[in-house]
Design an enzyme around this catalytic site. Structure first.
Site, mmCIF file in Angstrom:
data_model
loop_
_atom_site.group_PDB
_atom_site.id
_atom_site.type_symbol
_atom_site.label_atom_id
_atom_site.label_comp_id
_atom_site.label_asym_id
_atom_site.label_seq_id
_atom_site.Cartn_x
_atom_site.Cartn_y
_atom_site.Cartn_z
ATOM 1 N N TRP A 1 0.833 -1.217 0.000
ATOM 2 C CA TRP A 1 0.000 0.000 0.000
ATOM 3 C C TRP A 1 0.859 1.255 0.000
ATOM 4 O O TRP A 1 0.368 2.349 -0.210
ATOM 5 C CB TRP A 1 -0.915 0.012 1.233
ATOM 6 C CG TRP A 1 -0.196 0.265 2.543
ATOM 7 C CD1 TRP A 1 0.932 -0.364 2.998
ATOM 8 C CD2 TRP A 1 -0.539 1.215 3.550
ATOM 9 N NE1 TRP A 1 1.295 0.125 4.239
ATOM 10 C CE2 TRP A 1 0.416 1.089 4.606
ATOM 11 C CE3 TRP A 1 -1.561 2.158 3.683
ATOM 12 C CZ2 TRP A 1 0.370 1.880 5.757
ATOM 13 C CZ3 TRP A 1 -1.591 2.931 4.834
ATOM 14 C CH2 TRP A 1 -0.633 2.784 5.853
ATOM 15 N N ASP A 2 2.157 1.093 0.253
ATOM 16 C CA ASP A 2 3.096 2.211 0.216
ATOM 17 C C ASP A 2 2.869 3.054 -1.045
ATOM 18 O O ASP A 2 2.938 4.278 -1.023
ATOM 19 C CB ASP A 2 4.548 1.705 0.181
ATOM 20 C CG ASP A 2 4.895 0.771 1.333
ATOM 21 O OD1 ASP A 2 3.989 0.050 1.804
ATOM 22 O OD2 ASP A 2 6.065 0.725 1.742
ATOM 23 N N GLU B 1 1.027 -2.483 12.531
ATOM 24 C CA GLU B 1 1.250 -3.931 12.554
ATOM 25 C C GLU B 1 1.593 -4.478 13.937
ATOM 26 O O GLU B 1 1.927 -5.651 14.064
ATOM 27 C CB GLU B 1 2.334 -4.297 11.537
ATOM 28 C CG GLU B 1 1.888 -3.981 10.125
ATOM 29 C CD GLU B 1 2.858 -4.445 9.050
ATOM 30 O OE1 GLU B 1 3.969 -4.889 9.407
ATOM 31 O OE2 GLU B 1 2.503 -4.343 7.859
ATOM 32 N N LYS C 1 3.406 0.390 15.967
ATOM 33 C CA LYS C 1 4.606 0.381 15.131
ATOM 34 C C LYS C 1 4.637 1.653 14.270
ATOM 35 O O LYS C 1 5.674 2.179 13.945
ATOM 36 C CB LYS C 1 4.544 -0.852 14.231
ATOM 37 C CG LYS C 1 5.676 -1.003 13.256
ATOM 38 C CD LYS C 1 5.476 -2.261 12.418
ATOM 39 C CE LYS C 1 6.589 -2.451 11.413
ATOM 40 N NZ LYS C 1 6.297 -3.553 10.480
ATOM 41 N N GLN C 2 3.421 2.115 13.923
ATOM 42 C CA GLN C 2 3.348 3.225 12.969
ATOM 43 C C GLN C 2 2.015 3.946 13.096
ATOM 44 O O GLN C 2 1.091 3.450 13.723
ATOM 45 C CB GLN C 2 3.503 2.674 11.561
ATOM 46 C CG GLN C 2 2.367 1.747 11.151
ATOM 47 C CD GLN C 2 2.811 0.770 10.077
ATOM 48 O OE1 GLN C 2 3.191 -0.351 10.382
ATOM 49 N NE2 GLN C 2 2.761 1.205 8.830
HETATM 50 C C1 BGC Z 1 5.147 -1.520 7.414
HETATM 51 C C2 BGC Z 1 4.085 -1.580 6.335
HETATM 52 C C3 BGC Z 1 4.736 -1.328 4.987
HETATM 53 C C4 BGC Z 1 5.889 -2.292 4.767
HETATM 54 C C5 BGC Z 1 6.640 -2.025 3.479
HETATM 55 C C6 BGC Z 1 6.250 -2.497 7.086
HETATM 56 O O1 BGC Z 1 7.267 -2.381 8.021
HETATM 57 O O2 BGC Z 1 4.596 -1.839 8.657
HETATM 58 O O3 BGC Z 1 3.098 -0.601 6.568
HETATM 59 O O4 BGC Z 1 3.799 -1.455 3.980
HETATM 60 O O5 BGC Z 1 6.804 -2.173 5.826
HETATM 61 O O6 BGC Z 1 7.195 -0.750 3.481
#
Ligand code: BGC
Length: 762
Positions: free
Chosen positions: A353-354, A480, A590-591
């Site tokens: 989804w980035d 996550e 985490k984010q």
């Molecule tokens: C993040 C995801 C992201 C992926 C690729 C993961 O560490 O939690 O949101 O899509 O990295 O960048």
């Protein structure tokens, strides 16, 4: 605008980091910046060349065979090695690790589109030479990687010999201890034909399991002005070229090494195609290749124009990030943008989804054609997304895979992978943003709307009504460290937008007469659209009265709070030190998750709720993912927290150049780079694309004198300039537009200027 590292360190950590930072890519191919002459044993290096969208299949054994778990993933293979060039001054071989390196500097020139390595070297026996190596992957000839290798003897005569290799026997990098790179070493590429044609070498390989073919063609030749002999010999899996010339002190000997890459996803016969392309690229003067590159980038920088006045270091970091975006993005619908671009093997070349939430916003504003190409990729993989939905038990709709190359799901750990259904809403969001900024109805009719309808259908099949509200249970939001939850706020608000826009597109297509063929193709009725609207209107969005925030999900606030300040520094990122299940029982992110929803769907909540949420989630977010700080910066800007906005922006700007996440050796963090752009344009500039049009709410960081940027909007180009006194909006080209500044509508037919004191402060 030249990005330079003036002292090329030779410690192991810097070497492998610079392989990533100085890689060359053009959206089709990417080549890591390995030393042509190689490294002595024991020095860690990831040597690689990659093709966007090219893949092999790898078995992904699940310990327990539950229905529908993914047992095979795709991975981006290292396709061939054509970087190797050893150099002998007489009988002494050049190496950065013998003799004396008198001077050494590596440069990335972002205006001309090449990297340059300049070394002044003294051999153990005292021969001195200046070595200049220039490398580029061409933006106008996507198959071409060129090395120009120049040696000038400074104090000796005799001979210079280049031994240039073309190697089909290559492997990928692996690390069983890091979930962010492949755990296993698998041989993905099997060379099966090595040939010499007209002095050029061709290596043709097939992938071990996916049935694809890749061909590399190489030509070595001396520049005019250098006399010498060039002979090539074939080996089992590659070729070796010996190019020798007389060494005369003060006279430069220059070798060109051309590589062409071709693959069977894009070409019916990639051997023939590689032959034709190498013929084409070697026939024209090298200067023309450099000129084309310069012109391409001149146009690129004009489209992506962004200037920061008053902070040169950060400005350079931002431009480095923007350069990586054009290096990484596909130029055709067969590829996309891997999480590490084409700079390394982290996340195995997968698309996430980035793309839609972090990178595409940049292209939608600066180069809508590229944005369209990214949507085309999703359209090309829609059929796979439909199959994925069926496999997950949905009778209607499409579910895009969480990570993929060719459209099939690749996540082995579904709670933090496949369960992130929000990817569907993210893709729909990016299509809406493209539509709002281009009004390209024909593309929506042809491709975009079908995706939005099919993703909307999936929500209807995932959620259910309970006491009159539409709920979405058992999904994972962006964060996550919290998996499989009910009513993740971000997911629900994203689904609502998807469902709402399915109705809007339906109506637009109906009134433009373009609906019937599509509705017939996918069996879409007015009744189904009504059901979408009903679900959107009744979507449940969790809200906590006491705290005045949107909880991340139904159970989030009932969990223990993780004590981030008391956690030792060496325990971050937490994912490397704690069992996932342990993390899931805490309030720890985490984010960015809910705060991201407050950026993307800001009108869903009051400013008070957004402020409360920001302050709440800030305390429990580790930013272990690189997708986080940039969004915190945007919301901090919106809330008038200027210091925080600047701090988060700085963290995001420097992430790769300063290797702050300590894994840039595996590749750049391209989502953060797009997010970093957003932190300026959406954050400080307050830009939003809304149904009514384009909005701005400019603020200026105290540290800056000003900033400017240009955006495309509905066929017009707008220049935005912000300084202490005023914010000016100038129509550079195209028809007059109405724009919103701090929620007030203005007609922009020449220039609109507002005083900065009047600028929106919360
Ligand atoms: C993040 C995801 C992201 C992926 C690729 C993961 O560490 O939690 O949101 O899509 O990295 O960048």
């Amino acid at each position: 605008m030249i990005y330079e590292i003036t002292d090329l360190k030779l410690d192991n950590a810097s070497l492998i980091l610079n392989e990533t930072l100085f890689h060359n890519a053009n959206g089709y191919i990417g080549v890591r910046s390995n030393f042509e002459e190689g490294y002595p044993g024991g020095i860690p290096s990831i040597q690689g060349a990659y093709i966007n969208g090219f893949y092999d299949f790898v078995e992904m054994k699940q310990a327990e065979k539950l229905y529908g778990l993914v047992e095979e993933k795709q991975t981006m293979p290292n396709v061939a090695d054509t970087q190797g060039i050893r150099v002998f001054l007489g009988d002494e071989e050049f190496s950065m690790f013998t003799g004396t390196v008198l001077e050494s500097k590596r440069t990335l020139n972002m205006e001309e589109g090449y990297t340059l390595r300049r070394v002044l070297w003294r051999s153990p026996n005292g021969k001195e030479a200046e070595i200049i190596i220039k490398r580029l992957t061409s933006f106008t000839r996507l198959s071409l990687f060129l090395i120009e290798y120049a040696v000038t003897p400074l104090n000796f005569d005799g001979s210079i010999l280049f031994i240039s290799t073309h190697q089909g026997e290559v492997t990928n990098h692996s690390n069983p201890d890091d979930p962010r790179v492949a755990a296993e070493t698998v041989k993905h590429i099997i060379p099966f034909r090595v040939e010499l044609r007209d002095g050029r070498s061709f290596v043709v390989s097939r992938t071990a399991r996916s049935g694809l073919t890749v061909c590399t063609a190489v030509e070595n030749r001396f520049a005019s002005g250098t006399e010498g002999t060039v002979t090539t010999e074939t080996l089992e899996t590659g070729t070796v070229t010996r190019a020798s010339a007389a060494a005369v002190r003060g006279r430069t000997v220059k070798l060109y090494k051309y590589t062409v890459f071709s693959d069977s996803i894009r070409q019916n016969n990639c051997e023939n195609h590689a032959g034709e392309d190498i013929e084409k690229h070697t026939r024209i003067p090298v200067e023309d290749i450099y000129r084309e590159q310069r012109e391409y980038l001149r146009e690129y920088w004009d489209g992506a124009f962004l200037e920061i006045r008053g902070d040169e270091k950060l400005s350079l970091a931002v431009h480095y990030n923007l350069y990586q975006l054009i290096q990484s993005v596909t130029k055709d619908g067969y590829g996309n943008i891997a999480a590490k671009g084409l700079s390394g093997e982290g996340y195995e070349g997968h698309f996430f989804w980035d793309t839609e939430m972090y990178i595409q916003p940049f292209f939608t504003l600066t180069n809508p054609e590229i944005s369209k190409t990214l949507i085309e990729y999703r359209f090309n993989t829609l059929e796979e997304a439909r199959k994925n939905a069926r496999m997950l038990g949905h009778s209607r709709g499409a579910l895009y895979p969480w990570r993929t190359i060719m459209g099939k799901e690749c996540s082995g750990y579904f709670p933090a992978g496949t369960a992130q259904y929000h990817i569907n809403g993210d893709i729909a969001y990016s299509i809406v943003a493209y539509y709002i900024s281009t009004r390209d109805i024909s593309f929506i009719a042809e491709k975009g709307a079908e995706i939005v309808f099919e993703t909307a259908r999936l929500w209807m099949d995932t959620g259910n009504y309970y006491r009159g509200k539409f709920l979405i249970n058992d999904v994972t939001g962006p964060d996550e460290y919290t998996c499989i939850v009910n009513n993740n706020y971000y997911t629900n608000v994203c689904a609502r937008y998807n469902l709402y826009w399915a109705r809007v597109f339906y109506e637009i297509l109906e009134s433009s007469g373009a609906l019937a063929p599509l509705a017939e193709k996918i069996g879409l009725s007015a009744g189904e659209i009504k059901a979408f609207s009903h679900a959107a209107e009744n979507m449940y969005l969790p809200y906590d009265e006491e705290l005045g925030i949107n909880p991340q999900d139904d159970s989030f606030l009932s969990k223990k709070v993780w004590d981030i300040p008391a956690t030792p520094k060496d325990k971050f990122p937490l994912l490397m030190h704690y069992h996932p299940l342990y993390l899931y029982r805490f309030q720890v992110c985490k984010q960015v998750d809910t705060v991201l929803a407050h950026f993307v769907f800001e009108d869903a909540q009051s400013i008070e709720t957004i402020r409360n949420s920001f302050l709440y989630y800030e305390k429990i977010t580790t930013h272990d993912s690189s997708l986080s700080a940039c969004i915190f910066s945007i919301i901090a800007s919106k809330l008038g927290f200027r210091d925080k906005a600047y701090m988060y922006f700085g963290d995001s700007a420097k992430l790769d150049l300063f290797d702050t996440h300590r894994n840039t050796k595996d590749g750049i963090h391209i989502a953060n780079m797009g997010g970093n752009y957003m932190a300026i344009v959406y954050g400080f500039g307050g830009l939003r694309l809304k149904e009514k049009g384009i909005h701005f709410a400019p603020t200026l960081p105290e540290q800056w004198e000003g900033y400017s940027f240009k955006v495309h909007f509905r066929g017009s180009r707008i220049l935005v300039e912000v300084d202490r006194e005023s914010a000016r909006f100038t129509l550079l080209s195209g028809e007059e537009k109405s724009i919103y500044i701090n929620s007030v509508e203005y007609d922009l037919h020449d220039q609109v200027s507002i005083k900065m004191e009047a600028a929106h402060e919360v």
